[in-house]
Scaffold this motif. Structure first.
Motif, PDB file in Angstrom:
ATOM      1  N   TRP A 184       8.629  12.447 -11.871  1.00  0.00           N
ATOM      2  CA  TRP A 184       8.164  12.810 -13.214  1.00  0.00           C
ATOM      3  C   TRP A 184       8.481  14.258 -13.568  1.00  0.00           C
ATOM      4  O   TRP A 184       8.299  14.669 -14.725  1.00  0.00           O
ATOM      5  CB  TRP A 184       6.656  12.573 -13.319  1.00  0.00           C
ATOM      6  N   ILE A 185       8.947  15.060 -12.604  1.00  0.00           N
ATOM      7  CA  ILE A 185       9.237  16.472 -12.875  1.00  0.00           C
ATOM      8  C   ILE A 185      10.258  16.570 -14.006  1.00  0.00           C
ATOM      9  O   ILE A 185      11.261  15.856 -14.016  1.00  0.00           O
ATOM     10  CB  ILE A 185       9.719  17.183 -11.592  1.00  0.00           C
ATOM     11  N   GLY A 186       9.966  17.444 -14.942  1.00  0.00           N
ATOM     12  CA  GLY A 186      10.821  17.630 -16.108  1.00  0.00           C
ATOM     13  C   GLY A 186      10.378  16.836 -17.322  1.00  0.00           C
ATOM     14  O   GLY A 186      10.853  17.077 -18.437  1.00  0.00           O
ATOM     15  N   THR A 187       9.467  15.883 -17.132  1.00  0.00           N
ATOM     16  CA  THR A 187       8.950  15.115 -18.272  1.00  0.00           C
ATOM     17  C   THR A 187       8.187  16.077 -19.187  1.00  0.00           C
ATOM     18  O   THR A 187       7.309  16.803 -18.729  1.00  0.00           O
ATOM     19  CB  THR A 187       8.014  13.980 -17.789  1.00  0.00           C
ATOM     20  N   PRO A 188       8.506  16.102 -20.471  1.00  0.00           N
ATOM     21  CA  PRO A 188       7.831  17.029 -21.382  1.00  0.00           C
ATOM     22  C   PRO A 188       6.344  16.700 -21.538  1.00  0.00           C
ATOM     23  O   PRO A 188       5.943  15.544 -21.395  1.00  0.00           O
ATOM     24  CB  PRO A 188       8.553  16.842 -22.724  1.00  0.00           C
ATOM     25  N   TYR A 189       5.574  17.717 -21.856  1.00  0.00           N
ATOM     26  CA  TYR A 189       4.148  17.517 -22.107  1.00  0.00           C
ATOM     27  C   TYR A 189       3.957  16.828 -23.452  1.00  0.00           C
ATOM     28  O   TYR A 189       4.498  17.265 -24.474  1.00  0.00           O
ATOM     29  CB  TYR A 189       3.391  18.853 -22.111  1.00  0.00           C
ATOM     30  N   GLN A 214     -10.676  17.724   2.815  1.00  0.00           N
ATOM     31  CA  GLN A 214      -9.877  16.666   3.434  1.00  0.00           C
ATOM     32  C   GLN A 214      -8.655  16.285   2.602  1.00  0.00           C
ATOM     33  O   GLN A 214      -7.835  15.495   3.047  1.00  0.00           O
ATOM     34  CB  GLN A 214     -10.738  15.421   3.646  1.00  0.00           C
ATOM     35  N   ALA A 215      -8.543  16.811   1.402  1.00  0.00           N
ATOM     36  CA  ALA A 215      -7.446  16.425   0.512  1.00  0.00           C
ATOM     37  C   ALA A 215      -6.094  16.871   1.076  1.00  0.00           C
ATOM     38  O   ALA A 215      -5.978  17.931   1.673  1.00  0.00           O
ATOM     39  CB  ALA A 215      -7.656  17.028  -0.871  1.00  0.00           C
ATOM     40  N   GLY A 216      -5.106  16.029   0.865  1.00  0.00           N
ATOM     41  CA  GLY A 216      -3.767  16.335   1.348  1.00  0.00           C
ATOM     42  C   GLY A 216      -2.723  15.823   0.380  1.00  0.00           C
ATOM     43  O   GLY A 216      -3.038  15.331  -0.710  1.00  0.00           O
ATOM     44  N   PRO A 217      -1.453  15.912   0.756  1.00  0.00           N
ATOM     45  CA  PRO A 217      -0.378  15.452  -0.114  1.00  0.00           C
ATOM     46  C   PRO A 217      -0.617  14.015  -0.588  1.00  0.00           C
ATOM     47  O   PRO A 217      -1.010  13.148   0.189  1.00  0.00           O
ATOM     48  CB  PRO A 217       0.866  15.544   0.771  1.00  0.00           C
ATOM     49  N   GLY A 218      -0.405  13.808  -1.891  1.00  0.00           N
ATOM     50  CA  GLY A 218      -0.605  12.505  -2.485  1.00  0.00           C
ATOM     51  C   GLY A 218      -1.977  12.309  -3.098  1.00  0.00           C
ATOM     52  O   GLY A 218      -2.199  11.338  -3.805  1.00  0.00           O
ATOM     53  N   LEU A 245      -1.505  16.627  -5.363  1.00  0.00           N
ATOM     54  CA  LEU A 245      -1.063  17.536  -4.299  1.00  0.00           C
ATOM     55  C   LEU A 245       0.260  17.017  -3.741  1.00  0.00           C
ATOM     56  O   LEU A 245       0.427  15.824  -3.506  1.00  0.00           O
ATOM     57  CB  LEU A 245      -2.106  17.610  -3.189  1.00  0.00           C
ATOM     58  N   SER A 246       1.195  17.939  -3.539  1.00  0.00           N
ATOM     59  CA  SER A 246       2.503  17.540  -3.006  1.00  0.00           C
ATOM     60  C   SER A 246       2.774  18.135  -1.635  1.00  0.00           C
ATOM     61  O   SER A 246       3.723  17.742  -0.964  1.00  0.00           O
ATOM     62  CB  SER A 246       3.623  17.937  -3.976  1.00  0.00           C
ATOM     63  N   GLY A 247       1.973  19.053  -1.208  1.00  0.00           N
ATOM     64  CA  GLY A 247       2.101  19.698   0.086  1.00  0.00           C
ATOM     65  C   GLY A 247       0.893  20.575   0.312  1.00  0.00           C
ATOM     66  O   GLY A 247       0.012  20.669  -0.550  1.00  0.00           O
ATOM     67  N   PRO A 248       0.839  21.273   1.425  1.00  0.00           N
ATOM     68  CA  PRO A 248      -0.326  22.114   1.698  1.00  0.00           C
ATOM     69  C   PRO A 248      -0.461  23.289   0.725  1.00  0.00           C
ATOM     70  O   PRO A 248      -1.559  23.802   0.524  1.00  0.00           O
ATOM     71  CB  PRO A 248      -0.108  22.595   3.132  1.00  0.00           C
ATOM     72  N   THR A 249       0.641  23.670   0.090  1.00  0.00           N
ATOM     73  CA  THR A 249       0.577  24.829  -0.811  1.00  0.00           C
ATOM     74  C   THR A 249       1.186  24.561  -2.181  1.00  0.00           C
ATOM     75  O   THR A 249       1.463  25.496  -2.922  1.00  0.00           O
ATOM     76  CB  THR A 249       1.293  26.038  -0.165  1.00  0.00           C
ATOM     77  N   MET A 308       0.851  -1.186   0.000  1.00  0.00           N
ATOM     78  CA  MET A 308       0.000   0.000   0.000  1.00  0.00           C
ATOM     79  C   MET A 308       0.892   1.244   0.000  1.00  0.00           C
ATOM     80  O   MET A 308       1.772   1.360   0.846  1.00  0.00           O
ATOM     81  CB  MET A 308      -0.891   0.007   1.228  1.00  0.00           C
ATOM     82  N   PRO A 309       0.659   2.145  -0.919  1.00  0.00           N
ATOM     83  CA  PRO A 309       1.490   3.353  -0.951  1.00  0.00           C
ATOM     84  C   PRO A 309       1.125   4.320   0.175  1.00  0.00           C
ATOM     85  O   PRO A 309      -0.023   4.394   0.614  1.00  0.00           O
ATOM     86  CB  PRO A 309       1.172   3.965  -2.320  1.00  0.00           C
ATOM     87  N   THR A 310       2.126   5.036   0.626  1.00  0.00           N
ATOM     88  CA  THR A 310       1.892   6.107   1.594  1.00  0.00           C
ATOM     89  C   THR A 310       1.810   7.423   0.826  1.00  0.00           C
ATOM     90  O   THR A 310       2.205   7.508  -0.341  1.00  0.00           O
ATOM     91  CB  THR A 310       3.052   6.202   2.610  1.00  0.00           C
ATOM     92  N   ARG A 311       1.337   8.446   1.484  1.00  0.00           N
ATOM     93  CA  ARG A 311       1.286   9.776   0.871  1.00  0.00           C
ATOM     94  C   ARG A 311       2.686  10.215   0.444  1.00  0.00           C
ATOM     95  O   ARG A 311       2.870  10.774  -0.631  1.00  0.00           O
ATOM     96  CB  ARG A 311       0.676  10.785   1.837  1.00  0.00           C
ATOM     97  N   GLU A 312       3.668   9.947   1.285  1.00  0.00           N
ATOM     98  CA  GLU A 312       5.040  10.338   0.967  1.00  0.00           C
ATOM     99  C   GLU A 312       5.546   9.624  -0.280  1.00  0.00           C
ATOM    100  O   GLU A 312       6.234  10.224  -1.110  1.00  0.00           O
ATOM    101  CB  GLU A 312       5.964  10.064   2.162  1.00  0.00           C
ATOM    102  N   GLN A 313       5.207   8.354  -0.422  1.00  0.00           N
ATOM    103  CA  GLN A 313       5.625   7.602  -1.606  1.00  0.00           C
ATOM    104  C   GLN A 313       4.952   8.136  -2.870  1.00  0.00           C
ATOM    105  O   GLN A 313       5.576   8.201  -3.924  1.00  0.00           O
ATOM    106  CB  GLN A 313       5.314   6.112  -1.432  1.00  0.00           C
ATOM    107  N   ILE A 314       3.689   8.517  -2.760  1.00  0.00           N
ATOM    108  CA  ILE A 314       2.978   9.073  -3.912  1.00  0.00           C
ATOM    109  C   ILE A 314       3.629  10.378  -4.341  1.00  0.00           C
ATOM    110  O   ILE A 314       3.900  10.600  -5.526  1.00  0.00           O
ATOM    111  CB  ILE A 314       1.478   9.265  -3.597  1.00  0.00           C
ATOM    112  N   VAL A 315       3.905  11.245  -3.390  1.00  0.00           N
ATOM    113  CA  VAL A 315       4.544  12.528  -3.716  1.00  0.00           C
ATOM    114  C   VAL A 315       5.931  12.290  -4.315  1.00  0.00           C
ATOM    115  O   VAL A 315       6.296  12.911  -5.321  1.00  0.00           O
ATOM    116  CB  VAL A 315       4.603  13.450  -2.477  1.00  0.00           C
ATOM    117  N   ALA A 316       6.696  11.380  -3.741  1.00  0.00           N
ATOM    118  CA  ALA A 316       8.035  11.082  -4.278  1.00  0.00           C
ATOM    119  C   ALA A 316       7.931  10.536  -5.698  1.00  0.00           C
ATOM    120  O   ALA A 316       8.722  10.910  -6.571  1.00  0.00           O
ATOM    121  CB  ALA A 316       8.763  10.095  -3.368  1.00  0.00           C
ATOM    122  N   ALA A 317       6.969   9.659  -5.940  1.00  0.00           N
ATOM    123  CA  ALA A 317       6.792   9.107  -7.287  1.00  0.00           C
ATOM    124  C   ALA A 317       6.401  10.211  -8.264  1.00  0.00           C
ATOM    125  O   ALA A 317       6.908  10.262  -9.390  1.00  0.00           O
ATOM    126  CB  ALA A 317       5.735   8.002  -7.270  1.00  0.00           C
TER     127      ALA A 317
END
Length: 146
Positions: A14-19, A82-86, A105-109, A1-10
């Motif tokens: 992908w950052i930098g992947t072209p559109y 209720q939505a949060g990181p991940g 979502l990757s963080g509160p902001t 089961m993934p955690t929120r932290e694992q989802i954000v890390a995953a």
């Protein structure tokens, strides 16, 4: 089961992947849905269904909440408060239009998304974006960390 932290890390991987419309290949190209699909594959496994071809303005043409309906089949619906990181947010460009953009979502902001003309990026979840939230979902079997 993934955690929120694992989802954000995953998602950050992908950052930098072209559109690329309809693509979902880390480092090579993806659109907003491709990012959500890629994170699913990275953490959960094979995608649960084939994603048929779609046009960039398909949601508006059909006038249906097709993206939200599909997300509701595989992700757990959440109250936006209720939505949060991940978690995955679906956004509308205008109040009268169906949701057609998604982000993680990757963080509160902050959130991570892919949009036409830019690579996947982590950006501020500014009020302009917050006002456009239509739906929120959690990846299935999310493991909450203490």
């Amino acid at each position: 089961m993934p955690t929120r932290e694992q989802i954000v890390a995953a998602a950050r991987a992908w950052i930098g992947t072209p559109y690329r419309h309809q693509a979902s290949l880390r480092g090579l190209g993806c659109d907003c849905l491709g990012l959500v699909r890629g994170v699913w594959r990275d953490l959960i496994g094979p995608e649960p269904c084939f994603v048929p071809p779609y046009s960039p303005d398909g949601a508006e043409t059909l006038g249906q909440e097709a993206l939200a309906e599909a997300a509701g089949r595989y992700l757990a619906a959440l109250d936006p408060e209720q939505a949060g990181p991940g978690d995955v947010v679906l956004l509308r460009w205008r109040p009268h239009l169906p949701a057609r953009h998604c982000a993680i979502l990757s963080g509160p902001t902050t959130f991570i998304h892919a949009h036409d003309g830019a690579a996947v990026a982590e950006v501020a979840f500014a009020p302009w974006w917050r006002r456009r939230i239509a739906f929120c979902f959690a990846y299935p079997h999310l493991e909450e960390t203490p």
